[in-house]
Design an enzyme around this catalytic site. Sequence first.
Site, PDB file in Angstrom:
ATOM      1  N   TYR A 109      34.956  17.278  20.423  1.00  0.00           N
ATOM      2  CA  TYR A 109      36.162  17.596  21.058  1.00  0.00           C
ATOM      3  C   TYR A 109      36.749  15.790  20.247  1.00  0.00           C
ATOM      4  CZ  TYR A 109      39.037  15.348  24.854  1.00  0.00           C
ATOM      5  OH  TYR A 109      40.179  15.260  25.232  1.00  0.00           O
ATOM      6  N   GLU A 197      45.343  16.977  22.382  1.00  0.00           N
ATOM      7  CA  GLU A 197      43.475  17.514  23.036  1.00  0.00           C
ATOM      8  C   GLU A 197      42.938  18.542  21.652  1.00  0.00           C
ATOM      9  OE1 GLU A 197      42.261  16.454  26.911  1.00  0.00           O
ATOM     10  OE2 GLU A 197      43.414  18.510  26.495  1.00  0.00           O
TER      11      GLU A 197
END
Length: 389
Positions: A109, A197
């Site tokens: 991530y 993101e």
Amino acid sequence: MKIHEYQAKELLRRHGMPVQRGKVASTPEEARAIAQDLQAQEVVLKAQVHAGGRGKAGGIRLVHTLEEAETTARQMLGMRLMTPQTGANGKIVRRLLVAEAAKIARELYVGIVLERANNRLVMMASTEGGVEIEKTAAVSPEKIIKEPIDRVLGLQPYQARRLAYALGFSGDRHREATAFLLNLYTAFMQNDCSLAEINPLVVTPEGGVLVLDAKINLDDHALFRHRDLAELRDFSEEDPLEVEASQHHLNYIKLDGSVGCMVNGAGLAMATMDIIKLAGAEPANFLDVGGGASAETVEKGFRIILADATVKAILVNIFGGIVRCDRIARGIIEASKSIRIAVPVVVRLAGTNSAEATSLLAESGLDLLVARDLREAAEKVVAALDRKK
């Protein structure tokens, strides 16, 4: 402003970041044709909606043949996708991203968010990427590595190197990962993003990285600098009343209650919604007519609030600073002449020309409930709701 995954990936690709091969389809036939062009052993179909959690809800599906791609696309297009982020009404799937399936060694991530508590951007990274990242953040926050970004200097190379090491890269792959993180920051800043993101950022069996999913939000107030990005807005993904409000320069957000709120200023809107809840009711919306409110904007505000069938009462709470209260009162009177207002209306006006506004409302003959302060206004609107039950 939110954009779709396929749009976010194209934006990142322009900044030198590796993304999946794929194109967007709006018909089953287009999905089949794209799958054929990809000539991949496996193809993934991904619903393009402004919401996360698509995989668990059936919005991401793996197919192996052209026939399966077309059949699955026919099943997905037009479906109402329900995820924790769509709300009870879900989202209609109108487009699919048809992309080459990736071979995955690890899922990471990476993201850039605004840390409001410290008024700065933060780049975050974790080795625990994938669908459980929210759970990781809640249960094991130490697995989320953060690098604060100086608002003048920007993300520094040593910070990107530190994050790349934390993600488990070394040697040549470390240098590539460092460049990737610096490119992500450049893309964020040059496009005036408010959120970026990448989850997951996958590591392939060969050791390279690939953007498997991307979420990017753009700063509405900076779109005048990016006419091309403004054209990416998908009105079908937004509440129609919110779209109409934005066209009239009103700030409107639909909520789940029954009390329509018309205020001027975001702070006053939050206080108004809080006191409505304290009084025992729920706000139906956030509608800010702004500091320069006029009779015309007040009328537009009434039209938008009343277009919501869940609104059973309206609370007008205006503090006259820049805007004069008598102007708001005239707007309420004009709105009542052109709109059928069949719900109780409670009005609290304070500040500049509030006495004149009170006289105008009293002489108008309108069936209004006037309050002297915010607490009284909230109590009156809740009482009006109770009488309608």
